[in-house]
Write a protein that holds these residues in place. Structure first.
Motif, mmCIF file in Angstrom:
data_model
loop_
_atom_site.group_PDB
_atom_site.id
_atom_site.type_symbol
_atom_site.label_atom_id
_atom_site.label_comp_id
_atom_site.label_asym_id
_atom_site.label_seq_id
_atom_site.Cartn_x
_atom_site.Cartn_y
_atom_site.Cartn_z
ATOM 1 N N LYS A 36 -3.889 13.270 -0.162
ATOM 2 C CA LYS A 36 -2.787 12.101 -0.280
ATOM 3 C C LYS A 36 -3.935 9.892 -0.406
ATOM 4 C CE LYS A 36 0.797 13.603 2.025
ATOM 5 N NZ LYS A 36 1.026 13.443 3.074
ATOM 6 N N PHE A 37 -3.732 9.752 -1.131
ATOM 7 C CA PHE A 37 -4.492 8.351 -1.317
ATOM 8 C C PHE A 37 -3.739 7.023 -0.765
ATOM 9 C CE2 PHE A 37 -6.106 11.738 -3.791
ATOM 10 C CZ PHE A 37 -7.083 12.310 -3.885
ATOM 11 N N VAL A 92 0.762 -1.063 0.006
ATOM 12 C CA VAL A 92 0.284 0.187 0.311
ATOM 13 C C VAL A 92 1.050 0.967 0.049
ATOM 14 C CG1 VAL A 92 -2.011 1.339 1.095
ATOM 15 C CG2 VAL A 92 -1.521 -0.823 1.496
ATOM 16 N N ALA A 93 1.267 2.234 -0.857
ATOM 17 C CA ALA A 93 1.771 3.082 -1.902
ATOM 18 C C ALA A 93 0.539 4.596 -0.983
ATOM 19 C CB ALA A 93 1.962 3.838 -2.686
ATOM 20 N N GLU A 94 1.172 5.122 -0.271
ATOM 21 C CA GLU A 94 0.812 6.672 0.759
ATOM 22 C C GLU A 94 0.468 7.541 -0.905
ATOM 23 O OE1 GLU A 94 2.003 9.900 3.019
ATOM 24 O OE2 GLU A 94 -0.320 8.617 3.817
ATOM 25 N N MET A 95 0.017 8.023 -1.965
ATOM 26 C CA MET A 95 0.310 8.868 -3.209
ATOM 27 C C MET A 95 -0.410 10.174 -3.406
ATOM 28 S SD MET A 95 0.550 5.968 -6.888
ATOM 29 C CE MET A 95 1.200 7.386 -7.454
ATOM 30 N N THR A 96 -0.473 11.662 -3.600
ATOM 31 C CA THR A 96 -1.147 12.594 -4.065
ATOM 32 C C THR A 96 -1.945 12.333 -5.166
ATOM 33 O OG1 THR A 96 0.547 13.774 -5.563
ATOM 34 C CG2 THR A 96 0.443 13.659 -2.169
ATOM 35 N N GLY A 97 -2.684 13.179 -5.550
ATOM 36 C CA GLY A 97 -3.059 13.516 -6.134
ATOM 37 C C GLY A 97 -2.861 13.884 -7.595
ATOM 38 N N GLY A 149 9.910 4.688 -4.773
ATOM 39 C CA GLY A 149 10.193 6.094 -3.644
ATOM 40 C C GLY A 149 9.166 6.780 -3.172
ATOM 41 N N LEU A 150 7.711 5.471 -3.549
ATOM 42 C CA LEU A 150 6.476 5.924 -2.593
ATOM 43 C C LEU A 150 6.855 5.384 -1.564
ATOM 44 C CD1 LEU A 150 3.939 5.525 -5.228
ATOM 45 C CD2 LEU A 150 5.024 7.504 -4.660
ATOM 46 N N ASP A 151 6.500 6.004 -0.115
ATOM 47 C CA ASP A 151 6.473 5.717 0.992
ATOM 48 C C ASP A 151 5.506 4.508 1.092
ATOM 49 O OD1 ASP A 151 5.554 5.478 3.558
ATOM 50 O OD2 ASP A 151 4.708 6.719 4.263
ATOM 51 N N TYR A 152 5.331 2.956 1.061
ATOM 52 C CA TYR A 152 5.154 1.405 1.712
ATOM 53 C C TYR A 152 4.737 1.361 2.356
ATOM 54 C CZ TYR A 152 5.229 1.599 -3.547
ATOM 55 O OH TYR A 152 5.476 1.891 -5.316
ATOM 56 N N LYS A 153 3.603 0.352 2.465
ATOM 57 C CA LYS A 153 3.207 0.123 4.147
ATOM 58 C C LYS A 153 3.022 -1.445 3.321
ATOM 59 C CE LYS A 153 3.632 3.395 6.956
ATOM 60 N NZ LYS A 153 3.560 4.035 7.146
ATOM 61 N N ASP A 154 4.100 -2.210 4.071
ATOM 62 C CA ASP A 154 4.084 -4.118 3.080
ATOM 63 C C ASP A 154 1.947 -4.923 4.038
ATOM 64 O OD1 ASP A 154 5.835 -3.787 1.570
ATOM 65 O OD2 ASP A 154 7.203 -3.609 3.449
ATOM 66 N N THR A 155 1.886 -5.223 3.035
ATOM 67 C CA THR A 155 0.935 -6.086 3.882
ATOM 68 C C THR A 155 1.350 -7.553 4.412
ATOM 69 O OG1 THR A 155 -0.246 -7.288 2.452
ATOM 70 C CG2 THR A 155 -0.990 -4.648 2.454
ATOM 71 N N GLY A 156 2.026 -8.207 3.842
ATOM 72 C CA GLY A 156 2.243 -9.116 4.059
ATOM 73 C C GLY A 156 1.107 -10.395 3.157
ATOM 74 N N LEU A 157 0.476 -9.916 2.571
ATOM 75 C CA LEU A 157 -0.632 -10.187 2.530
ATOM 76 C C LEU A 157 -0.428 -11.028 0.339
ATOM 77 C CD1 LEU A 157 -3.924 -8.495 3.036
ATOM 78 C CD2 LEU A 157 -2.957 -10.482 4.424
ATOM 79 N N VAL A 158 -1.421 -11.967 -0.342
ATOM 80 C CA VAL A 158 -0.471 -12.359 -1.115
ATOM 81 C C VAL A 158 -2.194 -12.131 -2.000
ATOM 82 C CG1 VAL A 158 -0.525 -14.342 -3.050
ATOM 83 C CG2 VAL A 158 0.684 -14.831 -0.629
ATOM 84 N N TYR A 159 -1.028 -11.050 -3.204
ATOM 85 C CA TYR A 159 -2.818 -11.035 -3.867
ATOM 86 C C TYR A 159 -3.328 -11.948 -4.974
ATOM 87 C CZ TYR A 159 -3.810 -6.674 -7.185
ATOM 88 O OH TYR A 159 -4.841 -5.630 -7.691
ATOM 89 N N ARG A 160 -2.946 -12.729 -5.201
ATOM 90 C CA ARG A 160 -3.767 -13.547 -5.525
ATOM 91 C C ARG A 160 -4.666 -14.599 -4.777
ATOM 92 N NH1 ARG A 160 -0.265 -16.748 -7.647
ATOM 93 N NH2 ARG A 160 0.525 -17.930 -6.094
ATOM 94 N N ASN A 161 -4.326 -14.590 -3.370
ATOM 95 C CA ASN A 161 -5.133 -15.303 -2.488
ATOM 96 C C ASN A 161 -6.351 -13.861 -1.892
ATOM 97 O OD1 ASN A 161 -3.145 -17.586 -1.864
ATOM 98 N ND2 ASN A 161 -2.669 -16.699 -0.451
#
Length: 667
Positions: free
Chosen positions: A590-591, A513-518, A628-640
């Motif tokens: 921010k989104f 999950v990245a925080e991005m501006t409009g 270089g975005l501010d990412y948070k890692d969920t630990g979740l698998v996209y396919r799952n």
């Protein structure tokens, strides 16, 4: 560089002291309790694959990146691969090879029947080994990317507790693979899972001279830079190289892992390796070409960085021994009709066998001992691996091109592949829902639309991820995106199994999950507009393959129109709305955006890393850099997460979101 000749015979050399060894080469020395220092590699005897053909195997340990290797050391009393063939004595060396198998061990298909790819390869290699004369040697080699691409990946798991088997390495071991190189997709489930797979299931050495710094995968314990195998008096040296461009580095659990220049690695290692070898084989999982290269599978160029051309040019100048480069990564079919002279650079012969077990490559060479390239004769070609289609009648003209029961080693299949299939059986057959969305999600439609039009199945997937984000560790997301090349098929109406959905999205992506501006989202959409396959290109490109431009699809919160203009450089995104409002009103806000691993890492050759957009996009257009975005890692698998949504909604339907809603229009 050459060994100087002496009158010592093989036995005399193996029992000689350090003073006698000096007569052979200034690069080889004995020590008591030897260890490799700076500029050195330690030669250590190792166990060859019992199903392979090495009589003796030596691995070379030490840091190949610290600088040029000035000497090879070995502990006093250890055997070494000495030159034992009389000058002019000839050996025929056959190198059978495959690359980018991507766990297509056996392709399972309900209507066509199963294509036994590895068992076909085993049958041909076994026959060649059985027919080999006294002076002939037959080896089997992997050019990397043995993982990621079929449901057999699921046996590896995502954590040590989930591990069942490394299917690729287990089957390769049984097939008699003698040496393999680490490809970029070996790292898809993390270096820790790769380490377990090597430890438990690889009976052969895995090589790379330019991967370093992993917290989980340790050089000289789990892999080595180079090796020397000896058969019938011939010494074959091997060095492995891994692509810098597409290997997943900087992962949260392994931030120190990196990949150095393959060209610098070959420059450091080649002179010393060649001095203790009669022939050198470079296993290069770096891609055919240099900089950008046209992939045989994609029908479009992609960024590969330092590739085989650069490596061959560097290696050929460093020795007068015969050198061959067996490539991978770019999925090219090379030398299919015999040697193409363009595939020889600085005397180094380059070849590659496409991907997914479609071909078995073969290099046959006659080598004269101590004669270097002066009396080196080669033949190179590809053997097709037949696909299966049991629906085709015997009198059909294509019948002979299709796999029949006698084309594969049924004993091998039963002994080594069937147990893996049995372990997968429950997982593959498990029903996850019903498909009722019709032609909108069919393979034909999905493949035709994914690179330049709105796509019902990708709409469904991205909207599903937004819906599932209510259960994410860090909360809900506003948007989700997914790259077009990561979806490999559509689905047909009827019951949907786990195995069928795996065929749609086989890649090992996690959710970030990245925080991005409009403003950043606007820029991303503008970059995306320049990546579509334009109407005038559709007839020229293989839309069923990889057109690696990084075109993205988005969830319903983002809507826009692409105005193609007269060229990619003029293409623009217009009428962009974000969560129902014009983007111009949202530039400072921010989104939270859900992004899959491949794009989070910059999309590699798909240029979400600031590099030039490739794959046929004209004009040297720089892609946006998303790394270089501010990412948070969920630990979740996209396919799952998508599978969980399918289960919740009972399947894939227009009502559940598998429909076109106008979020993207073109023209």
């Amino acid at each position: 560089m050459r060994f100087s000749r002496t009158n010592l015979n093989r036995r005399g050399f193996l029992t000689a002291g350090a003073a006698s060894v000096a007569a052979f080469t200034s690069m080889l020395s004995f020590r008591v309790n030897a260890s490799a220092g700076a500029g050195e590699l330690l030669m250590v005897p190792a166990e060859p694959n019992p199903a392979g053909r090495f009589e003796r195997l030596f691995v070379l340990k030490g840091d190949p990146l610290a600088g040029p290797i000035a000497r090879i050391v070995t502990e006093a009393g250890n055997p070494v691969p000495a030159p034992v063939l009389e000058p002019g004595t000839r050996r025929v060396l056959r190198l059978m090879h495959f690359n980018d198998m991507h766990n297509h061990i056996t392709d399972m298909h309900g209507k066509k029947g199963d294509t036994h790819r590895m068992a076909q390869i085993v049958k041909r290699v076994s026959a060649a080994r059985a027919a080999a004369g006294e002076d002939e040697i037959v080896l089997l080699l992997s050019g990397g990317d043995d993982h990621t691409g079929s449901v057999f990946d699921e046996l590896l798991g995502w954590s040590p507790a989930e591990y069942v088997a490394d299917a690729g390495y287990r089957v390769n071991s049984a097939a008699g693979v003698d040496v393999a190189v680490l490809g970029n997709h070996e790292f898809d489930r993390g270096a820790e899972m790769l380490r377990i797979g090597i430890e438990k299931d690889a009976a052969f050495p895995v090589l790379t001279a330019n991967v370093h710094g992993s917290a989980h995968l340790r050089r000289d314990r789990d892999y080595v830079a180079a090796a020397v195998g000896e058969v019938k008096g011939l010494r074959i040296g091997f060095v492995g190289l891994t692509t810098q461009v597409d290997t997943r580095v900087g992962q949260p659990d392994d931030p120190g892992m990196n990949v150095a220049s393959p060209v610098q690695a070959i420059r450091n290692v080649m002179p010393a390796l060649a001095e203790v070898s009669d022939v050198v084989v470079i296993l290069s999982h770096c891609g055919y070409g240099t900089g950008q290269s046209r992939s045989g599978k994609a029908g479009a160029v992609r960024m590969i960085g330092e590739g085989d051309f650069d490596i061959a040019a560097a290696a050929g100048e460093l020795t007068d021994k015969p050198v061959v480069l067996i490539g991978g990564h770019s999925h090219d079919r090379l030398n299919g009709e015999g040697l193409n002279p363009d595939n020889v650079i600085e005397g180094v012969l380059m070849t590659q066998a496409e991907a997914n077990g479609r071909y078995l490559g073969e290099i046959a060479m006659s080598v004269g001992a101590d004669q270097g390239r002066k009396a080196w004769f080669t033949h190179v070609g590809l053997h097709p691996v037949k696909p299966r289609d049991q629906r085709v009648a015997e009198d059909d003209p294509t019948f002979g091109t299709l796999e029949q029961p006698g084309d594969y080693d049924a004993v091998f299949e039963a002994a080594h592949v069937d147990p893996l299939r049995e372990a997968l059986k429950g997982k593959l057959a498990e029903s996850i829902g019903m498909v009722t969305a019709g032609a909108a999600v069919s393979t034909e439609t999905v493949m035709a639309d994914r690179y330049g039009r709105e796509n019902a199945l990708l709409n469904f997937m991205n909207d599903a991820l937004v819906a599932r984000s209510g259960e994410f560790p860090n909360g809900t997301v506003d948007l989700a995106l997914f790259n077009a090349t990561a979806i490999l098929s559509g689905v047909a109406d009827g019951p949907l199994s786990f195995g069928q959905w795996y065929d749609v999205m086989p890649y090992a992506d996690q959710v970030h999950v990245a925080e991005m501006t409009g403003a950043q989202i606007r820029d991303m959409v503008q970059s995306n507009a320049k990546r579509i396959v334009r109407a005038e290109e559709e007839a020229e490109l293989d839309l069923g393959g990889f057109v690696s431009r990084g075109f993205l699809h988005f969830s319903e919160g983002l809507r826009y129109r692409i105005e193609p203009g007269a060229s990619a450089g003029e293409a623009r995104a217009e009428e962009i709305t974000l969560l129902g409002r014009p983007i111009e009103e949202m530039l400072e806000r921010k989104f939270r955006v859900a992004i899959n691993t491949y794009i989070r890492l910059g999309g590699f050759s798909e240029a979400w890393n600031g590099q030039t957009i490739g794959a046929g996009v004209a004009g040297e257009i720089a892609g946006m850099d998303l790394r270089g975005l501010d990412y948070k890692d969920t630990g979740l698998v996209y396919r799952n997460e998508i599978i969980a949504f399918i289960r919740e909604r009972g399947g894939i339907s227009a009502e559940a979101g598998a429909r076109l809603d106008g979020r993207l229009s073109v023209g």
